[in-house]
Design a protein around this motif. Structure first.
Motif, PDB file in Angstrom:
ATOM      1  N   ALA A 138       9.947 -77.427 115.569  1.00 31.28           N
ATOM      2  CA  ALA A 138      10.471 -76.081 115.837  1.00 31.28           C
ATOM      3  C   ALA A 138       9.366 -75.027 115.869  1.00 31.28           C
ATOM      4  O   ALA A 138       9.352 -74.157 116.752  1.00 31.28           O
ATOM      5  N   GLY A 139       8.447 -75.091 114.911  1.00 32.44           N
ATOM      6  CA  GLY A 139       7.382 -74.094 114.862  1.00 32.44           C
ATOM      7  C   GLY A 139       6.486 -74.139 116.081  1.00 32.44           C
ATOM      8  O   GLY A 139       6.078 -73.098 116.610  1.00 32.44           O
ATOM      9  N   TYR A 140       6.175 -75.344 116.538  1.00 35.49           N
ATOM     10  CA  TYR A 140       5.319 -75.489 117.727  1.00 35.49           C
ATOM     11  C   TYR A 140       6.085 -75.071 118.982  1.00 35.49           C
ATOM     12  O   TYR A 140       5.532 -74.445 119.887  1.00 35.49           O
ATOM     13  N   ARG A 141       7.358 -75.433 119.044  1.00 35.14           N
ATOM     14  CA  ARG A 141       8.170 -75.035 120.198  1.00 35.14           C
ATOM     15  C   ARG A 141       8.192 -73.512 120.336  1.00 35.14           C
ATOM     16  O   ARG A 141       8.040 -72.968 121.437  1.00 35.14           O
ATOM     17  N   GLN A 142       8.338 -72.816 119.215  1.00 33.01           N
ATOM     18  CA  GLN A 142       8.333 -71.355 119.249  1.00 33.01           C
ATOM     19  C   GLN A 142       6.965 -70.824 119.666  1.00 33.01           C
ATOM     20  O   GLN A 142       6.867 -69.831 120.412  1.00 33.01           O
ATOM     21  N   TRP A 143       5.906 -71.469 119.188  1.00 31.78           N
ATOM     22  CA  TRP A 143       4.548 -71.064 119.574  1.00 31.78           C
ATOM     23  C   TRP A 143       4.364 -71.225 121.081  1.00 31.78           C
ATOM     24  O   TRP A 143       3.808 -70.335 121.752  1.00 31.78           O
ATOM     25  N   LEU A 144       4.828 -72.340 121.639  1.00 38.35           N
ATOM     26  CA  LEU A 144       4.705 -72.589 123.074  1.00 38.35           C
ATOM     27  C   LEU A 144       5.478 -71.547 123.884  1.00 38.35           C
ATOM     28  O   LEU A 144       5.011 -71.087 124.933  1.00 38.35           O
ATOM     29  N   LEU A 145       6.650 -71.168 123.395  1.00 40.39           N
ATOM     30  CA  LEU A 145       7.443 -70.146 124.080  1.00 40.39           C
ATOM     31  C   LEU A 145       6.721 -68.798 124.063  1.00 40.39           C
ATOM     32  O   LEU A 145       6.680 -68.095 125.079  1.00 40.39           O
ATOM     33  N   ARG A 146       6.137 -68.442 122.912  1.00 42.72           N
ATOM     34  CA  ARG A 146       5.427 -67.166 122.810  1.00 42.72           C
ATOM     35  C   ARG A 146       4.224 -67.113 123.746  1.00 42.72           C
ATOM     36  O   ARG A 146       3.867 -66.057 124.261  1.00 42.72           O
ATOM     37  N   HIS A 147       3.609 -68.271 123.971  1.00 41.99           N
ATOM     38  CA  HIS A 147       2.400 -68.321 124.799  1.00 41.99           C
ATOM     39  C   HIS A 147       2.687 -68.775 126.226  1.00 41.99           C
ATOM     40  O   HIS A 147       1.752 -69.019 127.005  1.00 41.99           O
ATOM     41  N   ASN A 148       3.975 -68.889 126.584  1.00 42.46           N
ATOM     42  CA  ASN A 148       4.361 -69.278 127.944  1.00 42.46           C
ATOM     43  C   ASN A 148       3.598 -70.524 128.396  1.00 42.46           C
ATOM     44  O   ASN A 148       2.998 -70.562 129.479  1.00 42.46           O
ATOM     45  N   SER A 149       3.587 -71.536 127.560  1.00 39.69           N
ATOM     46  CA  SER A 149       2.788 -72.742 127.807  1.00 39.69           C
ATOM     47  C   SER A 149       3.316 -73.550 128.985  1.00 39.69           C
ATOM     48  O   SER A 149       4.530 -73.700 129.163  1.00 39.69           O
ATOM     49  N   PRO A 150       2.402 -74.105 129.799  1.00 41.01           N
ATOM     50  CA  PRO A 150       2.829 -74.999 130.891  1.00 41.01           C
ATOM     51  C   PRO A 150       3.495 -76.277 130.386  1.00 41.01           C
ATOM     52  O   PRO A 150       4.131 -76.981 131.165  1.00 41.01           O
TER      53      PRO A 150
END
Length: 326
Positions: A301-313
């Motif tokens: 969950a924490g990484y998923r939120q980080w990826l969303l915040r950074h608009n990760s590919p």
């Protein structure tokens, strides 16, 4: 005494890891045993091959000369053993030999590969040393290696290997006890951990150097414990230590995983292989690894939120690669 291949292998391991302790762990021997072996080799040759410095072991001019002759011999011997074992097996079946540093993506990767390649003998070799895995690919002991390269600590990549980048910059999170005061925040500043004991595995290539550099840049000098991360998990759970961890790590009831403010610690995730007729297969292997990593990332969950915040590919889905032609 005469120099044997095992002696040359020990010298190469010490030079590659920069440490007798790390080399002993890589070779599966005790540190005192390897220290004694090195002393006997140096006595036999009549001079020191390594200078012992605070930061580790560095080859002397004589050591560099010996290593320049030893490395090809060790590589040839490894290749000979691999080829002899393959000839002895003689079953003509397909096989895929995978090497990897620790990753939450491994289970999903293997599952996808077994579905994609039924009847293929798929083996896995896990090692804390990315450099050791790359050497195994170079001499034919592995077909591919999935490794992480710590930011600021480039890997020693043998000539001739093909590279695919899975993630250009994966942030490293921090694990701490669930009741740690810093765990109340969604993102943790390094200053909040200035008085904690940090635990790091010095046998992981580049990890201790990177952590030391980041802590120094933050102006903090906390006590540091050296040990493997299985031991670290026990100490973290009871509040005795904090430690860097992969963002795909899943928290336990007694442990919290949090990103660090500014993401000062990071790695590159890389897939190495040897060029040749299996290039198409390696493309499929890379595609399955990408999907497996994305699956592991979405579970945390924490990484998923980080990826969303950074608009990760990584959040973008891709079509599966075609099956390789037999």
């Amino acid at each position: 005494m005469e120099l044997e291949v095992r002696h040359l292998r020990a010298l190469c391991a010490i030079a590659d890891t920069g440490s007798v302790h790390k080399a002993a762990r890589q070779l599966g021997v005790s540190q005192p045993s390897l220290t004694t072996q090195l002393r006997r080799i140096e006595n036999f040759l009549g001079a020191a091959l390594f200078s012992r410095e605070r930061t580790g072991c560095r080859p002397t001019p004589l050591g560099r000369a010996v290593l320049s002759r030893a490395r090809p011999l060790v590589a040839e011997m490894r290749a000979l053993v691999v080829e002899a074992k393959a000839a002895a097996a003689g079953d003509g079946g397909h096989r895929l030999r995978i090497g990897s540093t620790a990753s939450r993506a491994l289970a999903g990767w293997l599952r996808r590969l077994r579905q994609r390649l039924p009847g293929t003998d798929i083996s896995l070799h896990v090692d804390v040393s990315a450099n050791a895995l790359l050497r195994m690919v170079a001499v034919g002991q592995l077909d591919v290696a999935f490794v992480h390269e710590v930011e600021g600590c480039p890997l020693l990549v043998p000539d001739g290997l093909s590279l695919r980048v899975l993630v250009e910059r994966e942030p490293q999170f921090v694990s701490m006890a669930r009741d740690h005061p810093a765990a109340a925040a969604a993102v943790v500043d390094l200053a909040e951990l200035a008085h904690d004991r940090w635990m790091v595995d010095p046998t992981v290539d580049g990890e201790w150097d990177a952590l030391r550099r980041v802590l120094c840049a933050a102006g903090i000098d906390p006590p540091v414990l050296h040990g493997d991360y299985h031991t670290a998990a026990t100490l973290i759970a009871v509040g005795e230590a904090v430690a860097p961890c992969q963002p795909t790590s899943l928290p336990h009831d007694d442990m919290a995983i949090r990103p660090l403010s500014g993401d000062p610690l990071a790695v590159r995730l890389l897939l190495f292989s040897r060029p040749g007729p299996s290039a198409e297969l390696h493309e499929a292997v890379y595609a399955d690894l990408t999907d497996a990593y994305r699956e592991a990332a979405m579970r945390a969950a924490g990484y998923r939120q980080w990826l969303l915040r950074h608009n990760s590919p990584l959040l973008e889905t891709t079509a599966p690669a075609p099956l390789p032609v037999a």
